[in-house]
Design a protein around this motif. Sequence first.
Motif, PDB file in Angstrom:
ATOM      1  N   GLU A  90     -34.248  -8.385  17.039  1.00  0.00           N
ATOM      2  CA  GLU A  90     -33.832  -9.256  15.732  1.00  0.00           C
ATOM      3  C   GLU A  90     -33.534  -8.128  14.611  1.00  0.00           C
ATOM      4  N   GLU A  91     -34.616  -7.241  14.503  1.00  0.00           N
ATOM      5  CA  GLU A  91     -34.142  -6.327  13.200  1.00  0.00           C
ATOM      6  C   GLU A  91     -32.971  -5.552  13.072  1.00  0.00           C
ATOM      7  N   LEU A  92     -32.468  -5.018  14.465  1.00  0.00           N
ATOM      8  CA  LEU A  92     -31.405  -4.338  14.649  1.00  0.00           C
ATOM      9  C   LEU A  92     -29.948  -5.243  14.688  1.00  0.00           C
ATOM     10  N   ARG A  93     -30.131  -6.349  15.098  1.00  0.00           N
ATOM     11  CA  ARG A  93     -29.268  -7.504  15.051  1.00  0.00           C
ATOM     12  C   ARG A  93     -28.800  -7.956  13.617  1.00  0.00           C
ATOM     13  N   HIS A  94     -29.920  -7.791  12.728  1.00  0.00           N
ATOM     14  CA  HIS A  94     -29.774  -8.454  11.419  1.00  0.00           C
ATOM     15  C   HIS A  94     -29.100  -7.195  10.556  1.00  0.00           C
ATOM     16  N   MET A  95     -29.142  -5.936  10.895  1.00  0.00           N
ATOM     17  CA  MET A  95     -28.865  -4.867  10.490  1.00  0.00           C
ATOM     18  C   MET A  95     -27.161  -4.585  10.812  1.00  0.00           C
ATOM     19  N   ARG A  96     -27.034  -5.078  12.103  1.00  0.00           N
ATOM     20  CA  ARG A  96     -25.545  -5.199  12.480  1.00  0.00           C
ATOM     21  C   ARG A  96     -24.331  -5.825  11.537  1.00  0.00           C
ATOM     22  N   ARG A  97     -24.950  -6.677  11.036  1.00  0.00           N
ATOM     23  CA  ARG A  97     -24.051  -7.423   9.816  1.00  0.00           C
ATOM     24  C   ARG A  97     -23.542  -6.608   8.886  1.00  0.00           C
ATOM     25  N   LYS A  98     -24.190  -5.492   8.393  1.00  0.00           N
ATOM     26  CA  LYS A  98     -23.717  -4.374   7.337  1.00  0.00           C
ATOM     27  C   LYS A  98     -23.092  -3.430   7.872  1.00  0.00           C
ATOM     28  N   MET A  99     -22.815  -3.311   9.181  1.00  0.00           N
ATOM     29  CA  MET A  99     -21.954  -2.154   9.487  1.00  0.00           C
ATOM     30  C   MET A  99     -21.098  -2.783  10.719  1.00  0.00           C
ATOM     31  N   GLN A 100     -19.875  -2.352  10.863  1.00  0.00           N
ATOM     32  CA  GLN A 100     -19.106  -2.889  11.778  1.00  0.00           C
ATOM     33  C   GLN A 100     -18.148  -1.787  12.185  1.00  0.00           C
ATOM     34  N   MET A 101     -17.198  -2.085  13.224  1.00  0.00           N
ATOM     35  CA  MET A 101     -16.384  -0.768  13.688  1.00  0.00           C
ATOM     36  C   MET A 101     -15.112  -1.439  13.967  1.00  0.00           C
ATOM     37  N   ILE A 102     -13.999  -0.726  13.815  1.00  0.00           N
ATOM     38  CA  ILE A 102     -12.566  -0.982  14.159  1.00  0.00           C
ATOM     39  C   ILE A 102     -12.183   0.129  15.356  1.00  0.00           C
ATOM     40  N   PHE A 103     -11.957  -0.609  16.338  1.00  0.00           N
ATOM     41  CA  PHE A 103     -11.664   0.430  17.552  1.00  0.00           C
ATOM     42  C   PHE A 103     -10.280   0.862  17.635  1.00  0.00           C
ATOM     43  N   GLN A 104     -10.201   1.747  18.371  1.00  0.00           N
ATOM     44  CA  GLN A 104      -8.824   2.560  18.605  1.00  0.00           C
ATOM     45  C   GLN A 104      -7.823   2.092  19.276  1.00  0.00           C
ATOM     46  N   ASP A 105      -7.901   1.347  20.332  1.00  0.00           N
ATOM     47  CA  ASP A 105      -6.775   0.566  21.241  1.00  0.00           C
ATOM     48  C   ASP A 105      -6.860  -0.708  20.744  1.00  0.00           C
ATOM     49  N   PRO A 106      -5.861  -1.262  20.043  1.00  0.00           N
ATOM     50  CA  PRO A 106      -5.727  -2.731  19.571  1.00  0.00           C
ATOM     51  C   PRO A 106      -5.394  -3.701  20.733  1.00  0.00           C
ATOM     52  N   TYR A 107      -4.908  -2.872  21.880  1.00  0.00           N
ATOM     53  CA  TYR A 107      -4.621  -3.773  23.074  1.00  0.00           C
ATOM     54  C   TYR A 107      -5.909  -4.105  23.974  1.00  0.00           C
ATOM     55  N   ALA A 108      -6.942  -3.199  24.031  1.00  0.00           N
ATOM     56  CA  ALA A 108      -7.985  -3.266  24.827  1.00  0.00           C
ATOM     57  C   ALA A 108      -9.271  -3.869  23.911  1.00  0.00           C
ATOM     58  N   SER A 109      -9.187  -3.821  22.791  1.00  0.00           N
ATOM     59  CA  SER A 109     -10.379  -4.413  21.955  1.00  0.00           C
ATOM     60  C   SER A 109     -10.230  -5.726  21.550  1.00  0.00           C
ATOM     61  N   LEU A 110      -9.331  -6.508  21.814  1.00  0.00           N
ATOM     62  CA  LEU A 110      -9.317  -7.884  21.806  1.00  0.00           C
ATOM     63  C   LEU A 110      -9.301  -8.755  23.055  1.00  0.00           C
ATOM     64  N   ASN A 111     -10.192 -10.002  23.022  1.00  0.00           N
ATOM     65  CA  ASN A 111     -10.186 -10.457  24.319  1.00  0.00           C
ATOM     66  C   ASN A 111      -8.986 -11.330  24.620  1.00  0.00           C
ATOM     67  N   PRO A 112      -8.257 -11.115  25.640  1.00  0.00           N
ATOM     68  CA  PRO A 112      -7.029 -11.787  25.928  1.00  0.00           C
ATOM     69  C   PRO A 112      -7.201 -13.383  26.142  1.00  0.00           C
ATOM     70  N   ARG A 113      -8.479 -13.875  26.436  1.00  0.00           N
ATOM     71  CA  ARG A 113      -8.685 -15.247  26.769  1.00  0.00           C
ATOM     72  C   ARG A 113      -9.006 -15.897  25.608  1.00  0.00           C
ATOM     73  N   MET A 114      -9.058 -15.394  24.725  1.00  0.00           N
ATOM     74  CA  MET A 114      -9.783 -15.948  23.275  1.00  0.00           C
ATOM     75  C   MET A 114      -8.503 -15.940  22.113  1.00  0.00           C
ATOM     76  N   SER A 115      -8.334 -17.243  21.549  1.00  0.00           N
ATOM     77  CA  SER A 115      -7.308 -17.194  20.481  1.00  0.00           C
ATOM     78  C   SER A 115      -7.900 -16.226  19.393  1.00  0.00           C
ATOM     79  N   ILE A 116      -6.799 -16.060  18.307  1.00  0.00           N
ATOM     80  CA  ILE A 116      -7.157 -15.211  17.247  1.00  0.00           C
ATOM     81  C   ILE A 116      -8.127 -15.869  16.301  1.00  0.00           C
TER      82      ILE A 116
END
Length: 330
Positions: free
Chosen positions: A89-115
């Motif tokens: 839970e401690e690491l999970r809480h810290m993840r809110r403060k740091m994020q990532m933008i991935f290289q491949d915009p085609y592979a990093s988005l789930n095709p089964r989910m809406s925007i």
Amino acid sequence: MTASTEVLLNVEDLKMHFPIYRGLLRRQVGAIHAVDGISFDVHRGETLGLVGESGCGKSTTGRAILQLYKPTSGNVNFDGSNLIELQGEELRHMRRKMQMIFQDPYASLNPRMSIGEIVGEPLIVHNIATGREVQDRVAHLLELVRLNPAFASRYPHEFSGGQRQRIGIARALALQPSFIVCDEPISALDVSIQSQVVNLLQELQEQFNLTYLFIAHDLSMVRHISDRVAVMYLGIMVELTDSNSLYTNPLHPYSQALLSAVPIPDPILEAKRTRTLLEGDVPSPVNPPSGCRFRTRCPIAETICSEQRPEFRELKPGHFVACHFAERFI
């Protein structure tokens, strides 16, 4: 865009080795030294560019900092906490403060989910919002990245590469982080779209006081967006300084070779310039060279380069370099 002197991220001797297994008993016979002992700081509000050849460990560094890979050793101190020591839970809480933008915009988005589901998922996972609040927040995030909020009901296959990357940026902003790893966010995009995405990242940085680790191959783009630039080669950091110093007076032979390959828009200057051509191939990260990692391709290598690993030292204020003969270029 002005960076403060406050250190938001401190990386100390970070190593990320991937074991190699062989045989029926799956015995470890070696390891890939993807990241092999790098140290640096990132100040709040700045953009630190991270450049180098493919396979040098740039993306692995970003993922190890965010604990997407569990580092082999070292410390990652972020906003007063050592991420290496955090779990659950401690690491999970810290993840809110740091994020990532991935290289491949085609592979990093789930095709089964809406925007709307993709951008709103972080809000639900971290219990930030529910129901109508999620929809309102998603609409606001899409507006921030210059997309129509009505697109929330559509799916990733209905968008271009540049639009998909904007969706990835909106998802990264959902939790209002202070630090974002941009893992080559423009390399898969058309040249005409790259500048739009970079300008958007800069606008968002000024608006929300974001801190970026910007990983890229395009040295001219890195110069445009970065306050400081770090150069990696075969798992180690060979040079780190502010953007202007690196591009006007690089002190490491590898940095000089990289910059000599960047085209100049003036044909007269381009014709007069001499290219630094590196001989041989990049050594294997499974069995890197002794001493200086770059010595097998370095034009000024001497005996000491094979015997001693050069110290990553500060030659000029704020200018760090790992080369036994860097003083020759001052």
